[in-house]
Design a protein around this motif. Structure first.
Motif, PDB file in Angstrom:
ATOM      1  N   PHE A  92       0.820  -1.214   0.000  1.00 59.09           N
ATOM      2  CA  PHE A  92       0.000   0.000   0.000  1.00 59.09           C
ATOM      3  C   PHE A  92       0.858   1.270   0.000  1.00 59.09           C
ATOM      4  O   PHE A  92       0.497   2.274   0.606  1.00 59.09           O
ATOM      5  CB  PHE A  92      -0.995  -0.002   1.163  1.00 59.09           C
ATOM      6  CG  PHE A  92      -2.153  -0.938   0.932  1.00 59.09           C
ATOM      7  CD1 PHE A  92      -3.310  -0.501   0.287  1.00 59.09           C
ATOM      8  CD2 PHE A  92      -2.076  -2.264   1.318  1.00 59.09           C
ATOM      9  CE1 PHE A  92      -4.359  -1.371   0.051  1.00 59.09           C
ATOM     10  CE2 PHE A  92      -3.129  -3.144   1.088  1.00 59.09           C
ATOM     11  CZ  PHE A  92      -4.278  -2.690   0.446  1.00 59.09           C
ATOM     12  N   PRO A  95      -0.850   5.153  -1.123  1.00 54.69           N
ATOM     13  CA  PRO A  95      -2.160   4.486  -1.100  1.00 54.69           C
ATOM     14  C   PRO A  95      -3.238   5.180  -1.924  1.00 54.69           C
ATOM     15  O   PRO A  95      -4.206   4.532  -2.325  1.00 54.69           O
ATOM     16  CB  PRO A  95      -2.528   4.494   0.394  1.00 54.69           C
ATOM     17  CG  PRO A  95      -1.699   5.585   0.996  1.00 54.69           C
ATOM     18  CD  PRO A  95      -0.420   5.605   0.217  1.00 54.69           C
ATOM     19  N   ASP A  96      -3.079   6.459  -2.216  1.00 54.24           N
ATOM     20  CA  ASP A  96      -4.120   7.131  -3.009  1.00 54.24           C
ATOM     21  C   ASP A  96      -4.242   6.527  -4.403  1.00 54.24           C
ATOM     22  O   ASP A  96      -5.324   6.581  -5.011  1.00 54.24           O
ATOM     23  CB  ASP A  96      -3.855   8.639  -3.090  1.00 54.24           C
ATOM     24  CG  ASP A  96      -2.456   8.966  -3.560  1.00 54.24           C
ATOM     25  OD1 ASP A  96      -1.511   8.279  -3.142  1.00 54.24           O
ATOM     26  OD2 ASP A  96      -2.306   9.927  -4.328  1.00 54.24           O
ATOM     27  N   ASP A  99      -6.700   3.720  -4.020  1.00 56.76           N
ATOM     28  CA  ASP A  99      -8.051   4.276  -3.898  1.00 56.76           C
ATOM     29  C   ASP A  99      -8.579   4.682  -5.267  1.00 56.76           C
ATOM     30  O   ASP A  99      -9.740   4.415  -5.605  1.00 56.76           O
ATOM     31  CB  ASP A  99      -8.044   5.497  -2.966  1.00 56.76           C
ATOM     32  CG  ASP A  99      -7.721   5.140  -1.525  1.00 56.76           C
ATOM     33  OD1 ASP A  99      -7.901   3.965  -1.146  1.00 56.76           O
ATOM     34  OD2 ASP A  99      -7.277   6.038  -0.776  1.00 56.76           O
ATOM     35  N   ARG A 102      -9.570   1.673  -7.391  1.00 56.64           N
ATOM     36  CA  ARG A 102     -10.843   1.084  -6.965  1.00 56.64           C
ATOM     37  C   ARG A 102     -12.032   1.974  -7.320  1.00 56.64           C
ATOM     38  O   ARG A 102     -13.063   1.481  -7.797  1.00 56.64           O
ATOM     39  CB  ARG A 102     -10.797   0.831  -5.458  1.00 56.64           C
ATOM     40  CG  ARG A 102     -12.072   0.264  -4.873  1.00 56.64           C
ATOM     41  CD  ARG A 102     -11.929  -0.029  -3.402  1.00 56.64           C
ATOM     42  NE  ARG A 102     -11.490   1.159  -2.658  1.00 56.64           N
ATOM     43  CZ  ARG A 102     -10.304   1.286  -2.065  1.00 56.64           C
ATOM     44  NH1 ARG A 102      -9.440   0.294  -2.119  1.00 56.64           N
ATOM     45  NH2 ARG A 102      -9.991   2.382  -1.413  1.00 56.64           N
ATOM     46  N   GLU A 103     -11.881   3.264  -7.104  1.00 53.92           N
ATOM     47  CA  GLU A 103     -13.034   4.171  -7.202  1.00 53.92           C
ATOM     48  C   GLU A 103     -13.251   4.732  -8.601  1.00 53.92           C
ATOM     49  O   GLU A 103     -14.387   5.093  -8.942  1.00 53.92           O
ATOM     50  CB  GLU A 103     -12.855   5.326  -6.209  1.00 53.92           C
ATOM     51  CG  GLU A 103     -12.847   4.856  -4.755  1.00 53.92           C
ATOM     52  CD  GLU A 103     -12.327   5.916  -3.802  1.00 53.92           C
ATOM     53  OE1 GLU A 103     -12.098   7.069  -4.245  1.00 53.92           O
ATOM     54  OE2 GLU A 103     -12.115   5.596  -2.613  1.00 53.92           O
ATOM     55  N   VAL A 140      -6.737  -5.441  -3.455  1.00 53.32           N
ATOM     56  CA  VAL A 140      -7.697  -4.387  -3.805  1.00 53.32           C
ATOM     57  C   VAL A 140      -8.670  -4.879  -4.874  1.00 53.32           C
ATOM     58  O   VAL A 140      -9.897  -4.695  -4.773  1.00 53.32           O
ATOM     59  CB  VAL A 140      -6.949  -3.122  -4.275  1.00 53.32           C
ATOM     60  CG1 VAL A 140      -7.922  -2.102  -4.865  1.00 53.32           C
ATOM     61  CG2 VAL A 140      -6.166  -2.503  -3.120  1.00 53.32           C
TER      62      VAL A 140
END
Length: 290
Positions: A92, A95-96, A99, A102-103, A140
């Motif tokens: 990780f 980590p952004d 994110d 995933r998003e 993830v």
């Protein structure tokens, strides 16, 4: 080529001559693309002393001479590269990016694929080191695939170092190293074992290991023997060690392996690299092939 018969006498007080270090630094720059300025000499010496001992040579300069005698480099190339390449990696890390994957990135990629047939997303960790990045991606994406139920994925991890690739294939890590993994993912994707002397290790569960494969790759090679329809390529915090001209060539080769609409993720310190005509920035250090 038979090894010369030397007796080992070198120790921590042994050092490379300026010529010996320059020959090795030039060789690594040519073969791997990594810059080794004089400030790195102590680090290089420390890592090569084990090779000096393993080969029964008298000194670091004897090792340097051996490399350039007849077929010395052919025998020693993999060991030399394994010794001098830096393999900083964490689960990780930055980590952004995970994110964002995933998003935004995965949902956007799936919008362009035909629904109903669970398309396969191909993800490439192009400097995978010991596998922490590849297995972070696997965690993830496994969570997201279980939640959405509308895609499959496979992950390729490549690196020039055979040592770190072997660790990635074993998928065994210290308890300290997996500390950044969220507790719920640790419960779901890690198996725990306590070794002799109380050493606590974990292993990635086989369900994830089956989705990740590793292969050796020198980014300086003129072509890469991998698929040309990859959805996401990560090459983070590696290009900073390359000359600018080599950075541009590597980026161009990687872009050729991305499908249209695919994404290239670089390290945050490399955010200005990769602004090729065929790529548009979508987030810090994240580019999309147009």
């Amino acid at each position: 080529m038979p090894l010369p018969h030397y007796h080992t006498v070198g120790g921590d007080e042994d050092h490379l001559s300026p010529r010996g270090f320059k020959r090795i630094a030039d060789l690594i720059g040519t073969e791997v693309g990594i810059k080794l300025p004089p400030a790195k000499q102590t680090m290089v010496e420390g890592r090569l002393r084990k090779r000096v001992r393993a080969l029964g040579l008298t000194s670091l300069d004897a090792y340097s001479d051996f490399l350039f005698e007849e077929s010395g480099i052919a025998m020693e190339r993999v060991h030399l590269i394994d010794a001098v390449t830096t393999n900083k990696t964490d689960f990780f890390r930055e980590p952004d990016h995970f994110d964002l994957l995933r998003e935004q990135l995965v949902p956007d990629l799936l919008k362009t694929r035909r629904a109903g047939n669970q398309p396969l997303l191909k993800i490439w960790s192009a400097a995978s080191s010991t596998g922490a990045e590849a297995y972070t991606l696997a965690m993830v994406l496994a969570d997201l695939a279980a939640q959405r139920g509308d895609f499959r994925f496979s992950i390729l991890g490549t690196d020039i170092s055979t040592v770190v690739l072997a660790q990635g294939e074993r998928a065994v890590y210290s308890a300290e190293m997996i500390a950044p993994v969220p507790p719920v993912m640790q419960q779901r994707y890690l198996m725990h074992a306590r070794r002799p002397a109380g050493r606590h290790e974990v292993r990635i569960v086989p369900e994830l290991r089956r989705l990740v494969r590793f292969a050796r790759l020198n980014l300086m090679d003129s072509s890469y023997p991998f698929d040309s329809d990859v959805d996401v390529i990560l090459l983070r915090n590696v290009l900073i060690y390359f000359e600018k001209s080599d950075q541009e060539r590597v980026i161009k080769r990687l872009i050729n392996h991305l499908r249209p609409g695919g994404y290239l993720l670089l390290g945050h310190s490399e955010s200005m690299i990769g602004t090729a005509d065929t790529m548009r920035p979508v987030a810090p250090a994240v580019f999309q092939k147009v």
